[in-house]
Design a protein around this motif. Structure first.
Motif, PDB file in Angstrom:
ATOM      1  N   PRO A  64     -20.842  45.995  88.894  1.00 55.05           N
ATOM      2  CA  PRO A  64     -19.606  45.517  88.256  1.00 55.05           C
ATOM      3  C   PRO A  64     -19.403  44.038  88.512  1.00 55.05           C
ATOM      4  CG  PRO A  64     -19.096  46.760  90.228  1.00 55.05           C
ATOM      5  CD  PRO A  64     -20.571  46.944  89.989  1.00 55.05           C
ATOM      6  N   GLU A  65     -18.749  43.367  87.568  1.00 53.97           N
ATOM      7  CA  GLU A  65     -18.488  41.935  87.711  1.00 53.97           C
ATOM      8  C   GLU A  65     -17.356  41.652  88.698  1.00 53.97           C
ATOM      9  OE1 GLU A  65     -20.135  39.384  86.307  1.00 53.97           O
ATOM     10  OE2 GLU A  65     -21.558  40.830  85.461  1.00 53.97           O
ATOM     11  N   ARG A  66     -16.343  42.542  88.731  1.00 56.64           N
ATOM     12  CA  ARG A  66     -15.157  42.298  89.561  1.00 56.64           C
ATOM     13  C   ARG A  66     -14.743  43.598  90.257  1.00 56.64           C
ATOM     14  NH1 ARG A  66     -12.066  37.826  88.406  1.00 56.64           N
ATOM     15  NH2 ARG A  66     -10.141  38.953  88.843  1.00 56.64           N
ATOM     16  N   VAL A  67     -14.536  43.499  91.565  1.00 52.21           N
ATOM     17  CA  VAL A  67     -14.099  44.643  92.368  1.00 52.21           C
ATOM     18  C   VAL A  67     -12.884  44.221  93.185  1.00 52.21           C
ATOM     19  CG1 VAL A  67     -14.691  46.201  94.262  1.00 52.21           C
ATOM     20  CG2 VAL A  67     -16.391  45.685  92.504  1.00 52.21           C
ATOM     21  N   VAL A  68     -11.879  45.103  93.275  1.00 51.49           N
ATOM     22  CA  VAL A  68     -10.711  44.846  94.106  1.00 51.49           C
ATOM     23  C   VAL A  68     -10.718  45.816  95.278  1.00 51.49           C
ATOM     24  CG1 VAL A  68      -9.182  46.383  92.759  1.00 51.49           C
ATOM     25  CG2 VAL A  68      -8.210  44.505  94.126  1.00 51.49           C
ATOM     26  N   ASP A  69     -10.400  45.301  96.463  1.00 47.96           N
ATOM     27  CA  ASP A  69     -10.330  46.095  97.689  1.00 47.96           C
ATOM     28  C   ASP A  69      -8.883  46.123  98.153  1.00 47.96           C
ATOM     29  OD1 ASP A  69     -10.583  47.262 100.182  1.00 47.96           O
ATOM     30  OD2 ASP A  69     -11.618  45.560 101.103  1.00 47.96           O
ATOM     31  N   LEU A  70      -8.226  47.277  98.003  1.00 49.49           N
ATOM     32  CA  LEU A  70      -6.809  47.401  98.331  1.00 49.49           C
ATOM     33  C   LEU A  70      -6.632  47.819  99.791  1.00 49.49           C
ATOM     34  CD1 LEU A  70      -5.489  49.187  95.102  1.00 49.49           C
ATOM     35  CD2 LEU A  70      -5.450  46.749  95.654  1.00 49.49           C
ATOM     36  N   GLY A  71      -5.750  47.108 100.497  1.00 50.17           N
ATOM     37  CA  GLY A  71      -5.613  47.340 101.933  1.00 50.17           C
ATOM     38  C   GLY A  71      -6.870  46.896 102.651  1.00 50.17           C
ATOM     39  N   THR A  72      -7.328  45.704 102.325  1.00 48.77           N
ATOM     40  CA  THR A  72      -8.652  45.235 102.750  1.00 48.77           C
ATOM     41  C   THR A  72      -8.801  45.100 104.255  1.00 48.77           C
ATOM     42  OG1 THR A  72     -10.343  43.549 102.307  1.00 48.77           O
ATOM     43  CG2 THR A  72      -8.068  42.776 102.518  1.00 48.77           C
ATOM     44  N   GLY A  73      -7.701  44.879 104.987  1.00 53.26           N
ATOM     45  CA  GLY A  73      -7.812  44.723 106.442  1.00 53.26           C
ATOM     46  C   GLY A  73      -8.658  43.523 106.805  1.00 53.26           C
ATOM     47  N   THR A  74      -9.713  43.738 107.573  1.00 52.52           N
ATOM     48  CA  THR A  74     -10.605  42.645 107.972  1.00 52.52           C
ATOM     49  C   THR A  74     -11.657  42.327 106.914  1.00 52.52           C
ATOM     50  OG1 THR A  74     -12.090  44.148 109.158  1.00 52.52           O
ATOM     51  CG2 THR A  74     -10.270  43.167 110.417  1.00 52.52           C
ATOM     52  N   GLY A  75     -11.556  42.968 105.751  1.00 53.04           N
ATOM     53  CA  GLY A  75     -12.429  42.612 104.630  1.00 53.04           C
ATOM     54  C   GLY A  75     -13.786  43.267 104.614  1.00 53.04           C
ATOM     55  N   MET A  76     -13.951  44.376 105.315  1.00 49.26           N
ATOM     56  CA  MET A  76     -15.273  44.998 105.409  1.00 49.26           C
ATOM     57  C   MET A  76     -15.783  45.491 104.051  1.00 49.26           C
ATOM     58  SD  MET A  76     -16.410  44.726 108.490  1.00 49.26           S
ATOM     59  CE  MET A  76     -17.626  46.020 108.732  1.00 49.26           C
ATOM     60  N   LEU A  77     -14.951  46.182 103.292  1.00 51.58           N
ATOM     61  CA  LEU A  77     -15.411  46.693 101.994  1.00 51.58           C
ATOM     62  C   LEU A  77     -15.628  45.561 100.998  1.00 51.58           C
ATOM     63  CD1 LEU A  77     -13.262  49.929 101.546  1.00 51.58           C
ATOM     64  CD2 LEU A  77     -15.739  49.805 101.829  1.00 51.58           C
ATOM     65  N   ALA A  78     -14.746  44.569 101.002  1.00 50.38           N
ATOM     66  CA  ALA A  78     -14.925  43.419 100.101  1.00 50.38           C
ATOM     67  C   ALA A  78     -16.228  42.697 100.408  1.00 50.38           C
ATOM     68  CB  ALA A  78     -13.738  42.472 100.227  1.00 50.38           C
ATOM     69  N   ALA A  79     -16.498  42.483 101.687  1.00 48.00           N
ATOM     70  CA  ALA A  79     -17.754  41.826 102.079  1.00 48.00           C
ATOM     71  C   ALA A  79     -18.949  42.668 101.669  1.00 48.00           C
ATOM     72  CB  ALA A  79     -17.758  41.583 103.588  1.00 48.00           C
ATOM     73  N   ASN A 146      -9.978  51.916 101.637  1.00 53.21           N
ATOM     74  CA  ASN A 146      -9.803  52.856 102.739  1.00 53.21           C
ATOM     75  C   ASN A 146      -8.320  52.785 103.085  1.00 53.21           C
ATOM     76  OD1 ASN A 146      -9.938  54.478 104.974  1.00 53.21           O
ATOM     77  ND2 ASN A 146     -11.023  53.004 106.253  1.00 53.21           N
ATOM     78  N   PRO A 147      -7.479  53.503 102.331  1.00 56.01           N
ATOM     79  CA  PRO A 147      -6.034  53.325 102.450  1.00 56.01           C
ATOM     80  C   PRO A 147      -5.489  53.976 103.713  1.00 56.01           C
ATOM     81  CG  PRO A 147      -6.490  55.155 101.000  1.00 56.01           C
ATOM     82  CD  PRO A 147      -7.833  54.568 101.373  1.00 56.01           C
ATOM     83  N   PRO A 148      -4.248  53.638 104.094  1.00 58.08           N
ATOM     84  CA  PRO A 148      -3.595  54.401 105.157  1.00 58.08           C
ATOM     85  C   PRO A 148      -3.530  55.863 104.734  1.00 58.08           C
ATOM     86  CG  PRO A 148      -2.022  53.016 103.986  1.00 58.08           C
ATOM     87  CD  PRO A 148      -3.376  52.598 103.530  1.00 58.08           C
ATOM     88  N   PHE A 149      -3.730  56.780 105.689  1.00 57.67           N
ATOM     89  CA  PHE A 149      -3.843  58.193 105.348  1.00 57.67           C
ATOM     90  C   PHE A 149      -2.493  58.896 105.187  1.00 57.67           C
ATOM     91  CE2 PHE A 149      -8.169  58.082 107.602  1.00 57.67           C
ATOM     92  CZ  PHE A 149      -8.806  57.737 106.421  1.00 57.67           C
ATOM     93  N   GLY A 150      -1.404  58.201 105.474  1.00 56.40           N
ATOM     94  CA  GLY A 150      -0.094  58.805 105.284  1.00 56.40           C
ATOM     95  C   GLY A 150       0.445  59.521 106.499  1.00 56.40           C
ATOM     96  N   THR A 151      -0.107  59.241 107.676  1.00 61.92           N
ATOM     97  CA  THR A 151       0.400  59.878 108.893  1.00 61.92           C
ATOM     98  C   THR A 151       1.712  59.256 109.345  1.00 61.92           C
ATOM     99  OG1 THR A 151      -0.951  58.396 110.255  1.00 61.92           O
ATOM    100  CG2 THR A 151      -1.905  60.524 109.672  1.00 61.92           C
ATOM    101  N   ARG A 152       1.958  58.015 108.969  1.00 64.56           N
ATOM    102  CA  ARG A 152       3.218  57.349 109.314  1.00 64.56           C
ATOM    103  C   ARG A 152       4.196  57.309 108.140  1.00 64.56           C
ATOM    104  NH1 ARG A 152       3.634  56.961 114.696  1.00 64.56           N
ATOM    105  NH2 ARG A 152       5.133  55.267 114.415  1.00 64.56           N
ATOM    106  N   HIS A 153       3.650  57.129 106.944  1.00 65.75           N
ATOM    107  CA  HIS A 153       4.483  57.092 105.744  1.00 65.75           C
ATOM    108  C   HIS A 153       3.888  58.078 104.739  1.00 65.75           C
ATOM    109  CE1 HIS A 153       6.638  53.588 107.236  1.00 65.75           C
ATOM    110  NE2 HIS A 153       5.471  53.065 107.549  1.00 65.75           N
TER     111      HIS A 153
END
Length: 229
Positions: A64-79, A146-153
């Motif tokens: 793909p030309e463009r990928v978005v990483d939501l909740g990227t944190g330290t950027g592991m998936l984006a990298a 890799n979103p928050p799993f919903g244990t807090r919200h």
């Protein structure tokens, strides 16, 4: 291990799966300095990130030309998607401190000549995924997270899911607790999407917060591919 789910892919990158994992392991800012429990911040391991990204860039044999990483944190998936050959990766996170670490990781890749500016772009946006992301709908072919799993919200992972499906045109690659599998499948079917569990990943979550009494916790997590319609 999720090696078995990684399909063949026509890559712009010359790096193998193991090489991508090795480069991710070399990033200087893989862990949060002060993880926030309200955001459920846990690091995505290099092993998992490399393989999730390999699935995400397969896209019927084309990167793909463009990928978005939501909740990227330290950027592991984006990298990881950039190392697999994606030209543009955009990481979104509400936490300014996390985005600082992600930027440092991106700069490290540039200095190491692994991530070349003339070949690819990594960008970072500070925004609350749930409350609104300043990106136009259908701007990316693929979303990863890799979103928050919903244990807090409660149900925050599905709120991330909805945003990802809005931003992507082709597919979303996302992770959710295996215990929510039936609910996630019903939610996808109601929306008319073709959702499939590609693998069950064992997350070994280290003790990150003061209230953790065990050194680590082994959590079963599903890796989903959602084909959008």
């Amino acid at each position: 291990m999720v090696d078995a789910i990684v399909p063949g892919v026509q890559k712009r990158s010359s790096l193998s799966l193991k090489q991508v994992e090795s480069v991710l392991c070399s990033l200087p800012r893989r862990r949060f300095e002060r993880p926030r429990i309200d955001l459920e911040q846990y690091v995505t391991s290099a092993h998992v990130a490399a393989r999730v990204a390999a699935c995400a860039v397969s896209r019927s044999g084309e990167v793909p030309e463009r990928v978005v990483d939501l909740g990227t944190g330290t950027g592991m998936l984006a990298a990881a998607v950039v190392l697999h050959g994606c030209p543009v990766a955009v990481g979104v996170d509400v936490d300014v401190d996390a985005l600082r670490l992600a930027r440092e990781n991106g700069q490290h890749l540039r200095r190491q000549s692994v991530h070349k500016p003339e070949h690819s772009v990594m960008d970072w946006i500070q925004a609350d995924v749930v409350d609104g992301v300043p990106l136009s709908p259908k701007t990316f072919e693929v979303a990863v997270m890799n979103p928050p799993f919903g244990t807090r919200h409660r149900a925050v992972d599905m709120a991330f899911w909805d945003v990802a499906c809005t931003l992507a045109t082709d597919a979303v690659y996302t992770m959710h607790k295996s215990s929510t599998r039936e609910y996630v499948l019903r939610r996808a079917r109601r929306a008319g999407h073709d959702a499939q569990v590609l693998a069950e990943v064992r997350f070994d979550l280290p003790a990150s917060y003061r209230f953790h009494r065990q050194a680590s916790a082994d959590v079963a997590v599903d890796l989903w591919r959602v084909r959008l319609r």
